[in-house]
Design an enzyme around this catalytic site. Structure first.
Site, short mmCIF file in Angstrom:
data_model
loop_
_atom_site.label_atom_id
_atom_site.label_comp_id
_atom_site.label_asym_id
_atom_site.label_seq_id
_atom_site.Cartn_x
_atom_site.Cartn_y
_atom_site.Cartn_z
N GLU A 135 0.84 -1.21 0.00
CA GLU A 135 0.00 0.00 0.00
C GLU A 135 0.86 1.25 0.00
O GLU A 135 0.54 2.25 -0.62
CB GLU A 135 -0.93 0.02 1.22
CG GLU A 135 -2.10 -0.94 1.13
CD GLU A 135 -3.12 -0.56 0.06
OE1 GLU A 135 -2.71 -0.26 -1.07
OE2 GLU A 135 -4.32 -0.61 0.35
N THR A 193 -5.20 7.57 -5.74
CA THR A 193 -5.37 7.66 -4.28
C THR A 193 -4.50 8.77 -3.71
O THR A 193 -4.94 9.54 -2.85
CB THR A 193 -5.01 6.31 -3.62
OG1 THR A 193 -5.91 5.33 -4.12
CG2 THR A 193 -5.14 6.37 -2.11
N1 HSE Z 1 -8.55 4.98 3.22
C1 HSE Z 1 -7.91 5.13 1.95
C2 HSE Z 1 -8.30 6.47 1.36
C3 HSE Z 1 -8.33 4.02 1.05
O1 HSE Z 1 -9.49 6.79 1.38
O2 HSE Z 1 -7.43 7.21 0.90
C4 HSE Z 1 -7.73 4.08 -0.30
O3 HSE Z 1 -8.20 2.96 -1.03
#
Ligand code: HSE
Length: 306
Positions: free
Chosen positions: A128, A180
């Protein structure tokens, strides 16, 4: 055991109000990965899909996870992995987490389960970090454990699996790109106390709703006053889809992870299918290509199939 095949599921992170602390696994879509042990301490990657992801281990989400596993081993071995992704990278339904978690779980199986669940989550979070620049476990934990996970803390790791009713999940993935890292950068760094109070109420309500099988409570707790108002601007049709899906009977929903996918929860399959029709109607009219899924909450997480 020298070779193993796993299915690694998609996930919905945040569950609307629980930014970085809540997530759930999906029965579909899932990636298929085959991992073998090799003598040399290195990682060889074969892509069996058309996404053109890097095959250099240091640049590949599954690759960095496996490298971090090798680093921890006293008796060094290596891994050869074949990855067939069905979860489109950048979709917002946990594509990088599926690669990372699938590789970590498969490696642990091949090594005779020498690592705990928490250690497997730690390895997977390295993937990640590569994908989004931040270690977060709200996709990784439910991907590995199945069901709904609460990540109370990542330093130290404190993951609480939550029970949940058998809900149906409808997903729409409008084919636009939302990275993201970008979707995190646009967020405000400060929160008003009144918004924090509302969000705490919703998170507590959502968790209680899952534990007590109270679907109405789940529905009214699916509200986000902090992240969604900022991020939804990146998703054309967001407000209309949300409103019309609720009119069609969905309990509620919102952005899946950092988007662009949206998800809706429903009590039964017929409603979930009606919600899918609404999503299709809106994106067809707006003229944006899309994929949809009607699925359920996956209770098993990464599954060994051979
Ligand atoms: N919690 C993370 C975000 C998840 O919202 O940035 C990304 O998949």
């Amino acid at each position: 055991m020298k070779k193993i095949k796993v299915h690694s599921p998609g996930t919905v992170a945040n569950l609307v109000c629980g930014f970085d602390i809540l997530g759930m696994a999906l029965s579909e879509p899932f990636d298929i990965m085959e991992l073998s042990l090799i003598d040399e301490p290195k990682v060889i990657i074969h892509n069996k899909d058309n996404f053109n992801l890097p095959v250099e281990a240091e640049k590949n989400v599954a690759g960095v996870v496996l490298l971090s596993v090798i680093e921890r081993l006293e008796n060094k071995v290596g891994f050869e992995i074949a990855i067939e992704k069905h979860i489109k990278p950048g979709s917002g339904i946990g594509s990088s987490a599926a690669s990372a978690a699938g590789a970590a779980v498969a490696a642990n199986h091949l090594l005779g389960k020498i690592f705990s669940n928490d250690e497997v989550v730690q390895f997977a979070m390295n993937g990640e970090k590569l994908a989004s620049g931040v270690k977060h476990a709200d996709n990784i934990a439910p991907c590995i454990l199945g069901g709904v996970s609460l990540i109370r803390s990542i330093h130290p790791l404190d993951i609480i699996p939550l029970s949940s009713p058998d809900l149906f999940v409808t997903i729409v993935h409008p084919q636009i790109e939302v990275r993201t890292s970008d979707a995190r950068q646009i967020l405000r760094q400060q929160v008003l106390l009144k918004d924090a109070i509302r969000q705490w109420g919703n998170i507590a309500g959502l968790v209680t709703g899952f534990l007590k099988n109270d679907v109405e409570l789940i529905g009214r707790s699916l509200e986000d006053v902090i992240i969604e108002p900022v991020r939804s601007i990146l998703i054309p049709g967001f407000d209309e889809v949300k409103e019309k899906c609720k009119e069609a009977g969905a309990l509620g929903g919102g952005i899946s992870g950092s988007g662009p996918s949206m998800f809706m929860l429903s009590k039964d399959k017929n409603t979930a299918i009606a919600v899918e029709s609404v999503m299709k109607e809106v994106y067809t009219r707006i003229g944006i290509d899309f994929n949809t899924y009607v699925t359920t909450i996956n209770k098993n997480g990464v599954e060994v199939v051979v």
